[in-house]
Write a protein that holds these residues in place. Structure first.
Motif, PDB file in Angstrom:
ATOM      1  N   LEU A  42       0.837  -1.200   0.000  1.00 45.31           N
ATOM      2  CA  LEU A  42       0.000   0.000   0.000  1.00 45.31           C
ATOM      3  C   LEU A  42       0.875   1.255   0.000  1.00 45.31           C
ATOM      4  CD1 LEU A  42      -2.647  -1.262   2.553  1.00 45.31           C
ATOM      5  CD2 LEU A  42      -3.173  -0.544   0.203  1.00 45.31           C
ATOM      6  N   ALA A  43       1.941   1.237   0.795  1.00 51.87           N
ATOM      7  CA  ALA A  43       2.822   2.404   0.940  1.00 51.87           C
ATOM      8  C   ALA A  43       3.697   2.643  -0.291  1.00 51.87           C
ATOM      9  CB  ALA A  43       3.701   2.241   2.176  1.00 51.87           C
ATOM     10  N   ARG A  44       3.890   1.624  -1.127  1.00 51.71           N
ATOM     11  CA  ARG A  44       4.738   1.811  -2.318  1.00 51.71           C
ATOM     12  C   ARG A  44       4.099   2.705  -3.371  1.00 51.71           C
ATOM     13  NH1 ARG A  44       6.696  -3.356  -1.130  1.00 51.71           N
ATOM     14  NH2 ARG A  44       5.096  -4.453  -2.316  1.00 51.71           N
ATOM     15  N   HIS A  45       2.788   2.894  -3.310  1.00 46.78           N
ATOM     16  CA  HIS A  45       2.135   3.780  -4.281  1.00 46.78           C
ATOM     17  C   HIS A  45       2.676   5.193  -4.079  1.00 46.78           C
ATOM     18  CE1 HIS A  45      -0.884   6.019  -6.463  1.00 46.78           C
ATOM     19  NE2 HIS A  45      -1.347   4.875  -6.949  1.00 46.78           N
ATOM     20  N   PRO A  46       3.030   5.888  -5.160  1.00 46.26           N
ATOM     21  CA  PRO A  46       3.619   7.233  -5.001  1.00 46.26           C
ATOM     22  C   PRO A  46       2.695   8.257  -4.350  1.00 46.26           C
ATOM     23  CG  PRO A  46       3.230   6.725  -7.325  1.00 46.26           C
ATOM     24  CD  PRO A  46       2.961   5.461  -6.565  1.00 46.26           C
ATOM     25  N   GLN A  47       1.406   7.978  -4.286  1.00 43.45           N
ATOM     26  CA  GLN A  47       0.469   8.914  -3.663  1.00 43.45           C
ATOM     27  C   GLN A  47       0.033   8.455  -2.270  1.00 43.45           C
ATOM     28  OE1 GLN A  47      -1.803   9.183  -7.653  1.00 43.45           O
ATOM     29  NE2 GLN A  47      -2.459  10.970  -6.473  1.00 43.45           N
ATOM     30  N   MET A  48       0.796   7.523  -1.691  1.00 42.29           N
ATOM     31  CA  MET A  48       0.489   7.015  -0.349  1.00 42.29           C
ATOM     32  C   MET A  48       1.719   7.163   0.527  1.00 42.29           C
ATOM     33  SD  MET A  48      -2.664   5.505  -0.340  1.00 42.29           S
ATOM     34  CE  MET A  48      -2.643   4.180   0.877  1.00 42.29           C
ATOM     35  N   THR A  49       1.533   7.725   1.726  1.00 47.39           N
ATOM     36  CA  THR A  49       2.608   7.838   2.711  1.00 47.39           C
ATOM     37  C   THR A  49       2.143   7.183   3.999  1.00 47.39           C
ATOM     38  OG1 THR A  49       3.337   9.930   1.753  1.00 47.39           O
ATOM     39  CG2 THR A  49       4.073   9.440   4.001  1.00 47.39           C
ATOM     40  N   LEU A  69      -8.304   5.145  -4.255  1.00 45.45           N
ATOM     41  CA  LEU A  69      -7.780   4.438  -3.089  1.00 45.45           C
ATOM     42  C   LEU A  69      -8.415   3.050  -2.991  1.00 45.45           C
ATOM     43  CD1 LEU A  69      -6.124   4.250  -0.487  1.00 45.45           C
ATOM     44  CD2 LEU A  69      -8.000   5.474   0.674  1.00 45.45           C
ATOM     45  N   LEU A  70      -9.714   2.959  -3.211  1.00 46.51           N
ATOM     46  CA  LEU A  70     -10.388   1.662  -3.198  1.00 46.51           C
ATOM     47  C   LEU A  70      -9.789   0.744  -4.260  1.00 46.51           C
ATOM     48  CD1 LEU A  70     -12.674  -0.156  -2.114  1.00 46.51           C
ATOM     49  CD2 LEU A  70     -14.159   0.868  -3.871  1.00 46.51           C
ATOM     50  N   ASP A  71      -9.542   1.276  -5.458  1.00 44.72           N
ATOM     51  CA  ASP A  71      -8.917   0.480  -6.520  1.00 44.72           C
ATOM     52  C   ASP A  71      -7.542  -0.019  -6.088  1.00 44.72           C
ATOM     53  OD1 ASP A  71     -11.136   0.883  -8.142  1.00 44.72           O
ATOM     54  OD2 ASP A  71     -10.184   2.467  -9.334  1.00 44.72           O
ATOM     55  N   HIS A  72      -6.763   0.849  -5.444  1.00 45.56           N
ATOM     56  CA  HIS A  72      -5.430   0.463  -4.972  1.00 45.56           C
ATOM     57  C   HIS A  72      -5.537  -0.638  -3.912  1.00 45.56           C
ATOM     58  CE1 HIS A  72      -1.273   0.603  -3.889  1.00 45.56           C
ATOM     59  NE2 HIS A  72      -1.455   1.275  -2.761  1.00 45.56           N
ATOM     60  N   CYS A  73      -6.481  -0.502  -2.991  1.00 39.56           N
ATOM     61  CA  CYS A  73      -6.683  -1.530  -1.960  1.00 39.56           C
ATOM     62  C   CYS A  73      -7.059  -2.865  -2.602  1.00 39.56           C
ATOM     63  CB  CYS A  73      -7.762  -1.096  -0.972  1.00 39.56           C
ATOM     64  SG  CYS A  73      -7.292   0.302   0.079  1.00 39.56           S
ATOM     65  N   HIS A  74      -7.959  -2.831  -3.586  1.00 45.76           N
ATOM     66  CA  HIS A  74      -8.355  -4.074  -4.274  1.00 45.76           C
ATOM     67  C   HIS A  74      -7.182  -4.676  -5.038  1.00 45.76           C
ATOM     68  CE1 HIS A  74     -12.962  -3.155  -4.286  1.00 45.76           C
ATOM     69  NE2 HIS A  74     -12.523  -3.549  -3.111  1.00 45.76           N
ATOM     70  N   ASP A  75      -6.356  -3.838  -5.632  1.00 45.37           N
ATOM     71  CA  ASP A  75      -5.175  -4.338  -6.343  1.00 45.37           C
ATOM     72  C   ASP A  75      -4.235  -5.070  -5.381  1.00 45.37           C
ATOM     73  OD1 ASP A  75      -3.390  -4.514  -8.693  1.00 45.37           O
ATOM     74  OD2 ASP A  75      -2.135  -3.140  -7.536  1.00 45.37           O
ATOM     75  N   VAL A  76      -4.012  -4.481  -4.206  1.00 44.94           N
ATOM     76  CA  VAL A  76      -3.150  -5.129  -3.209  1.00 44.94           C
ATOM     77  C   VAL A  76      -3.779  -6.442  -2.735  1.00 44.94           C
ATOM     78  CG1 VAL A  76      -2.154  -4.895  -0.892  1.00 44.94           C
ATOM     79  CG2 VAL A  76      -1.989  -2.997  -2.527  1.00 44.94           C
ATOM     80  N   GLY A 126     -16.380 -14.701   4.490  1.00 44.24           N
ATOM     81  CA  GLY A 126     -15.655 -15.969   4.536  1.00 44.24           C
ATOM     82  C   GLY A 126     -14.178 -15.742   4.786  1.00 44.24           C
ATOM     83  N   PRO A 127     -13.425 -16.851   4.899  1.00 45.83           N
ATOM     84  CA  PRO A 127     -11.986 -16.739   5.125  1.00 45.83           C
ATOM     85  C   PRO A 127     -11.308 -16.047   3.947  1.00 45.83           C
ATOM     86  CG  PRO A 127     -12.606 -19.023   4.679  1.00 45.83           C
ATOM     87  CD  PRO A 127     -13.871 -18.231   4.753  1.00 45.83           C
ATOM     88  N   ARG A 128     -10.181 -15.397   4.225  1.00 45.06           N
ATOM     89  CA  ARG A 128      -9.499 -14.667   3.161  1.00 45.06           C
ATOM     90  C   ARG A 128      -8.013 -14.533   3.445  1.00 45.06           C
ATOM     91  NH1 ARG A 128     -13.602 -10.033   4.474  1.00 45.06           N
ATOM     92  NH2 ARG A 128     -14.800 -11.889   4.195  1.00 45.06           N
ATOM     93  N   THR A 129      -7.266 -14.488   2.366  1.00 44.42           N
ATOM     94  CA  THR A 129      -5.831 -14.251   2.499  1.00 44.42           C
ATOM     95  C   THR A 129      -5.574 -12.819   2.924  1.00 44.42           C
ATOM     96  OG1 THR A 129      -5.702 -13.715   0.143  1.00 44.42           O
ATOM     97  CG2 THR A 129      -5.136 -15.983   0.808  1.00 44.42           C
ATOM     98  N   LEU A 130      -6.412 -11.895   2.435  1.00 38.66           N
ATOM     99  CA  LEU A 130      -6.240 -10.477   2.772  1.00 38.66           C
ATOM    100  C   LEU A 130      -7.524  -9.723   2.531  1.00 38.66           C
ATOM    101  CD1 LEU A 130      -4.335  -8.135   3.606  1.00 38.66           C
ATOM    102  CD2 LEU A 130      -3.853  -7.815   1.174  1.00 38.66           C
ATOM    103  N   ASP A 131      -7.871  -8.872   3.482  1.00 39.37           N
ATOM    104  CA  ASP A 131      -8.993  -7.950   3.346  1.00 39.37           C
ATOM    105  C   ASP A 131      -8.462  -6.577   3.715  1.00 39.37           C
ATOM    106  OD1 ASP A 131     -11.729  -7.230   2.968  1.00 39.37           O
ATOM    107  OD2 ASP A 131     -12.002  -7.185   5.140  1.00 39.37           O
TER     108      ASP A 131
END
Length: 165
Positions: free
Chosen positions: A30-37, A74-81, A94-99
């Motif tokens: 998430l932090a690697r995006h240039p618009q995220m600190t 931001l939502l798109d970036h979260c879904h991409d991650v 349900g169970p998930r690897t990441l939410d």
């Protein structure tokens, strides 16, 4: 003209695979995006699942970022991650690897079919509130101290700091 950064609170959870490393990797992604600190990350909590089918306990954390992404980007970036961590959307709750959930985005409110901010159930979920209160004891959600909301949350019993690797 520079867009001012908005402080966003993201909640991350995992209960499949190597959850602890998945959470760390996801925060870094998430932090690697240039618009995220990245501003801060909470301690990790181990929590029982809320709703959904029988499944393993979750590891959860909350992270604060400053971002110039608009809420939908931001939502798109979260879904991409999530997708890069093999997230499958097959069973609700349900169970998930990441939410990755957007809890707040500055003081903005968004209410459309794809996105609701503040997150509509965040004020009831200890697995979001308690790590957030550990990270920022003065945090408020809709004018109510996050620590107070956490103390009232039905899922607080059984939540514990995760001391594992």
């Amino acid at each position: 003209m520079n867009t001012p950064a908005a402080r966003t609170i993201l909640a991350l959870g995992s209960n499949l695979g190597e959850s602890r490393s998945t959470l760390s990797d996801a925060v870094a992604a998430l932090a690697r995006h240039p618009q995220m600190t990245l501003v801060d990350v909470s301690p990790v909590a181990r929590t029982r699942p809320v709703g959904g089918p029988e499944q393993p306990d979750y590891l959860n954390l909350v992270a604060a970022f400053d971002t110039t992404l608009d809420p939908h980007a931001l939502l798109d970036h979260c879904h991409d991650v999530e997708n890069r961590h093999h997230r499958k959307r097959e069973v609700r709750w349900g169970p998930r690897t990441l939410d990755v959930d957007i809890i707040t985005y500055g003081t903005e409110r968004v209410d459309d079919p794809d996105l609701t901010i503040p997150h509509p159930r965040a004020a009831e979920r200890a697995f979001v509130l308690q790590p957030w209160a550990w990270m920022d004891p003065g945090a408020v959600l809709d004018g109510i101290p996050v620590a107070e909301l956490a103390a009232r949350a039905a899922d607080l019993p059984g939540l514990e700091r995760f001391e594992g690797e």
